[in-house]
Design a protein around this motif. Structure first.
Motif, PDB file in Angstrom:
ATOM      1  N   ARG A 259       0.855  -1.137  -0.119  1.00  0.00           N
ATOM      2  CA  ARG A 259      -0.017   0.138   0.077  1.00  0.00           C
ATOM      3  C   ARG A 259       0.745   1.299  -0.053  1.00  0.00           C
ATOM      4  N   GLN A 260       2.022   1.263   0.709  1.00  0.00           N
ATOM      5  CA  GLN A 260       2.658   2.600   1.012  1.00  0.00           C
ATOM      6  C   GLN A 260       3.405   2.866  -0.269  1.00  0.00           C
ATOM      7  N   ARG A 261       4.131   1.538  -1.011  1.00  0.00           N
ATOM      8  CA  ARG A 261       4.700   1.763  -2.206  1.00  0.00           C
ATOM      9  C   ARG A 261       3.886   2.294  -3.302  1.00  0.00           C
ATOM     10  N   VAL A 262       2.465   1.816  -3.461  1.00  0.00           N
ATOM     11  CA  VAL A 262       1.792   2.046  -4.462  1.00  0.00           C
ATOM     12  C   VAL A 262       1.293   3.633  -4.314  1.00  0.00           C
ATOM     13  N   THR A 263       1.146   4.108  -3.093  1.00  0.00           N
ATOM     14  CA  THR A 263       0.791   5.636  -2.921  1.00  0.00           C
ATOM     15  C   THR A 263       1.967   6.408  -3.386  1.00  0.00           C
ATOM     16  N   ARG A 264       3.193   5.916  -2.924  1.00  0.00           N
ATOM     17  CA  ARG A 264       4.397   6.608  -3.366  1.00  0.00           C
ATOM     18  C   ARG A 264       4.626   6.626  -4.849  1.00  0.00           C
ATOM     19  N   GLU A 265       4.332   5.604  -5.605  1.00  0.00           N
ATOM     20  CA  GLU A 265       4.512   5.523  -6.968  1.00  0.00           C
ATOM     21  C   GLU A 265       3.452   6.353  -7.894  1.00  0.00           C
ATOM     22  N   GLU A 266       2.217   6.435  -7.297  1.00  0.00           N
ATOM     23  CA  GLU A 266       1.179   6.758  -8.105  1.00  0.00           C
ATOM     24  C   GLU A 266       0.834   8.234  -7.714  1.00  0.00           C
ATOM     25  N   ARG A 267       1.136   8.811  -6.448  1.00  0.00           N
ATOM     26  CA  ARG A 267       0.973   9.862  -6.109  1.00  0.00           C
ATOM     27  C   ARG A 267       2.088  10.923  -5.675  1.00  0.00           C
ATOM     28  N   GLY A 268       3.520  10.154  -5.808  1.00  0.00           N
ATOM     29  CA  GLY A 268       4.814  10.775  -5.384  1.00  0.00           C
ATOM     30  C   GLY A 268       4.711  11.532  -4.026  1.00  0.00           C
ATOM     31  N   ARG A 270       3.814  10.507   0.474  1.00  0.00           N
ATOM     32  CA  ARG A 270       3.108   9.736   1.367  1.00  0.00           C
ATOM     33  C   ARG A 270       1.587   9.798   1.561  1.00  0.00           C
ATOM     34  N   GLY A 271       1.004   8.872   2.161  1.00  0.00           N
ATOM     35  CA  GLY A 271      -0.442   8.648   2.087  1.00  0.00           C
ATOM     36  C   GLY A 271      -1.245   9.715   2.830  1.00  0.00           C
ATOM     37  N   ARG A 272      -2.182  10.320   2.544  1.00  0.00           N
ATOM     38  CA  ARG A 272      -2.986  11.105   3.391  1.00  0.00           C
ATOM     39  C   ARG A 272      -4.334  10.785   3.369  1.00  0.00           C
ATOM     40  N   SER A 273      -5.071  11.440   4.516  1.00  0.00           N
ATOM     41  CA  SER A 273      -6.346  10.938   4.973  1.00  0.00           C
ATOM     42  C   SER A 273      -7.504  10.966   3.785  1.00  0.00           C
ATOM     43  N   THR A 274      -7.230  11.685   2.788  1.00  0.00           N
ATOM     44  CA  THR A 274      -7.986  11.799   1.637  1.00  0.00           C
ATOM     45  C   THR A 274      -7.817  11.081   0.745  1.00  0.00           C
ATOM     46  N   ASP A 275      -6.863  10.055   0.692  1.00  0.00           N
ATOM     47  CA  ASP A 275      -6.494   8.795  -0.103  1.00  0.00           C
ATOM     48  C   ASP A 275      -7.412   7.760   0.353  1.00  0.00           C
ATOM     49  N   PRO A 276      -7.924   7.204  -0.801  1.00  0.00           N
ATOM     50  CA  PRO A 276      -8.952   6.088  -0.301  1.00  0.00           C
ATOM     51  C   PRO A 276      -8.217   5.003   0.314  1.00  0.00           C
ATOM     52  N   GLU A 277      -7.023   4.753  -0.325  1.00  0.00           N
ATOM     53  CA  GLU A 277      -6.234   3.575   0.161  1.00  0.00           C
ATOM     54  C   GLU A 277      -5.748   3.683   1.679  1.00  0.00           C
ATOM     55  N   TRP A 278      -5.501   4.899   2.057  1.00  0.00           N
ATOM     56  CA  TRP A 278      -5.179   5.237   3.340  1.00  0.00           C
ATOM     57  C   TRP A 278      -6.427   5.409   4.371  1.00  0.00           C
ATOM     58  N   ALA A 279      -7.591   5.813   3.728  1.00  0.00           N
ATOM     59  CA  ALA A 279      -8.666   5.747   4.589  1.00  0.00           C
ATOM     60  C   ALA A 279      -9.189   4.226   5.061  1.00  0.00           C
ATOM     61  N   ASN A 280      -8.768   3.540   4.308  1.00  0.00           N
ATOM     62  CA  ASN A 280      -9.272   1.933   4.213  1.00  0.00           C
ATOM     63  C   ASN A 280      -8.332   1.238   4.779  1.00  0.00           C
ATOM     64  N   ARG A 281      -6.816   1.723   5.264  1.00  0.00           N
ATOM     65  CA  ARG A 281      -5.719   1.062   5.823  1.00  0.00           C
ATOM     66  C   ARG A 281      -6.052   0.058   6.754  1.00  0.00           C
ATOM     67  N   MET A 299     -14.764  -0.720   1.289  1.00  0.00           N
ATOM     68  CA  MET A 299     -13.193  -0.856   1.249  1.00  0.00           C
ATOM     69  C   MET A 299     -12.838  -1.456  -0.413  1.00  0.00           C
ATOM     70  N   TRP A 300     -13.667  -2.410  -0.744  1.00  0.00           N
ATOM     71  CA  TRP A 300     -13.582  -3.165  -1.765  1.00  0.00           C
ATOM     72  C   TRP A 300     -13.635  -2.042  -2.980  1.00  0.00           C
ATOM     73  N   ASN A 301     -14.811  -1.312  -3.148  1.00  0.00           N
ATOM     74  CA  ASN A 301     -15.338  -0.368  -4.088  1.00  0.00           C
ATOM     75  C   ASN A 301     -14.259   0.590  -4.193  1.00  0.00           C
ATOM     76  N   ALA A 302     -13.694   1.053  -2.897  1.00  0.00           N
ATOM     77  CA  ALA A 302     -12.762   2.167  -3.009  1.00  0.00           C
ATOM     78  C   ALA A 302     -11.488   1.982  -3.865  1.00  0.00           C
ATOM     79  N   LEU A 303     -11.248   0.747  -3.492  1.00  0.00           N
ATOM     80  CA  LEU A 303      -9.872   0.239  -4.071  1.00  0.00           C
ATOM     81  C   LEU A 303      -9.916  -0.015  -5.556  1.00  0.00           C
ATOM     82  N   ILE A 304     -11.062  -0.732  -5.757  1.00  0.00           N
ATOM     83  CA  ILE A 304     -11.484  -0.786  -7.438  1.00  0.00           C
ATOM     84  C   ILE A 304     -11.464   0.472  -8.152  1.00  0.00           C
ATOM     85  N   ASP A 305     -12.103   1.481  -7.427  1.00  0.00           N
ATOM     86  CA  ASP A 305     -12.352   2.700  -8.216  1.00  0.00           C
ATOM     87  C   ASP A 305     -11.044   3.291  -8.344  1.00  0.00           C
TER      88      ASP A 305
END
Ligand SMILES: [Zn+2]
Length: 424
Positions: A259-268, A270-281, A299-305
């Motif tokens: 999760r942390q690596r994906v956030t770094r790669e896609e958003r450049g 660290r995670g924030r509370s507005t990121d769906p993957e962070w909110a569902n951690r 959780m499932w839909n947030a990550l799919i979307d």
């Protein structure tokens, strides 16, 4: 008190007007045997008054005055000219009665600190501790060998750094301790060794003797390679079981790393509370059966979307596959089901191409005999975790221990207390 009679009780007041009682005691016999030659003497040489401290009784403080006789030895050949009478409860030169010392020791054994008990009975720290040690060493015998042995570690205080004056290199002192726990019987904490090295485990086990080690059938450990090597060396006949709780923790760690690596790669960033993957951690780390249907769907839909690479859900599924495999222990699934689920977990991790999942699969592979031993036996290290709590409580009551032997005695007594004394 045996061998003692109360002669008189006085009510006294101190300078502040507080009242108390003054109890005068003596031995009823007007004779005593010389400790040197054993000849009985009735010749009183002089009298002395001592002030032994005794157990408090009632609300008012008690002071004791013992009117002691000193006898002269009448045996011509005896080198001793004089001796003072004493009793078993108040031996020569004792300034406290035996029952006061025993009461203080019992208070420490029940979990209070040496300092607090000393304050209550107005006794010094070393005196209370010495009597506690006598009490504990009499109660704590060499532990019986358990059929199932649990080994794990606890941290002892903060890490310390030392500089070697010769080489000018820094080294860290091991603040860890290895605990040996009886998982099959009622032995509780069997012992502790300094550090968390294989050598410490081997040394402790070998000190128990060959008969003891031969009786141990199963050993439950955390997935730590040094423990496994040590047990294979010291207990070659025993089955090693790895604790499933720590295996699930490894899968959760891999999932968080993805999760942390994906956030770094896609958003450049660290995670924030507005990121769906962070909110569902937290939902991600929960067991599937402990998520409500609504939580799971959110959780499932947030990550799919919002997570196009799908790596986080892939890692979540890998974690759940591992949990399904480990759940075979509860359902006592046949061997075919176990190997089917293992193959499914391995191929899921391999096909994902996600480095964290491949490492996880490699770790499970490296620990497969021990994992399978857990699945078929259902033995876990959960009871050692309860012991660890008692170890920490005992250390907290004492405000930490400077002396390792004192700590081990206190902790072992705390962990075995309810087994020795069921009423307490
Ligand atoms: Zn004598």
């Amino acid at each position: 008190m045996p061998e003692i009679t109360v002669v008189d009780v006085e009510r006294v007041a101190d300078d502040d007007g507080k009242t108390g009682r003054l109890v005068h005691i003596e031995r009823p016999e007007e004779w005593a045997a010389c400790p040197e030659c054993g000849v009985i003497s009735t010749s009183v040489r002089q009298r002395r008054t001592t002030r032994p401290r005794d157990l408090p009784y009632g609300e008012e403080p008690i002071e004791v005055r013992w009117h002691k006789r000193q006898f002269s030895c009448t045996e011509q050949l005896c080198p001793r000219k004089a001796f003072t009478e004493s009793t078993a409860e108040i031996p020569p030169r004792a300034r406290t009665t035996g029952r006061l010392c025993r009461a203080a020791a019992a208070q420490v054994a029940s979990g209070r600190s040496v300092a607090a008990v000393g304050r209550q009975y107005r006794l010094s720290w070393p005196l209370v501790h010495r009597h506690f040690a006598i009490h504990a060493d009499a109660v704590l015998l060499e532990p019986e060998p358990p059929q199932v042995l649990g080994i794990d570690e606890t941290r002892r205080g903060k890490p310390k750094w030392f500089k070697d004056p010769a080489t000018a290199t820094w080294s860290r002192s091991e603040p860890f301790e290895t605990n040996f726990v009886d998982l099959s019987g009622s032995g509780g904490l069997l012992g502790q060794a300094a550090g968390r090295t294989g050598a410490a485990v081997v040394e402790w086990l070998q000190a128990r003797g060959p008969q003891w080690t031969a009786a141990v059938q199963v050993v439950a450990i955390d997935p730590a390679a040094c423990y496994r090597t040590a047990i294979k060396h010291a207990l070659p006949h025993a089955t090693i079981v790895v604790d499933h709780f720590h295996l699930v923790a490894l899968a959760n760690k891999a999932l968080t790393a993805v999760r942390q690596r994906v956030t770094r790669e896609e958003r450049g960033r660290r995670g924030r509370s507005t990121d769906p993957e962070w909110a569902n951690r937290r939902r991600l780390l929960r067991a599937r059966e402990h998520l409500s249907q609504r939580s799971f769907t959110t959780m499932w839909n947030a990550l799919i979307d919002h997570e196009p690479s799908g790596q986080i859900l892939t890692a979540w599924i890998a974690k759940e596959e591992l949990r399904t495999l480990l759940a075979c222990a509860r359902t006592q699934a046949p061997r075919s089901v176990i190997s089917h689920r293992l193959a499914r977990f391995f191929s899921w991790c391999a096909d994902s191409g996600i480095p964290e999942l491949i490492t996880l699969a490699q770790t499970i592979d490296a620990w497969w005999p021990e994992t399978l031993a857990f699945i078929t036996s259902g033995i876990t290290n959960a009871r050692t975790e309860g012991t660890n709590r008692l170890i920490k409580d005992a250390a907290r009551v004492a405000f930490g221990f400077r002396n390792l032997n004192n700590q081990r005695r206190r902790v072992r007594l705390a962990c075995t207390h309810h087994m020795i004394n069921p009423a307490a």
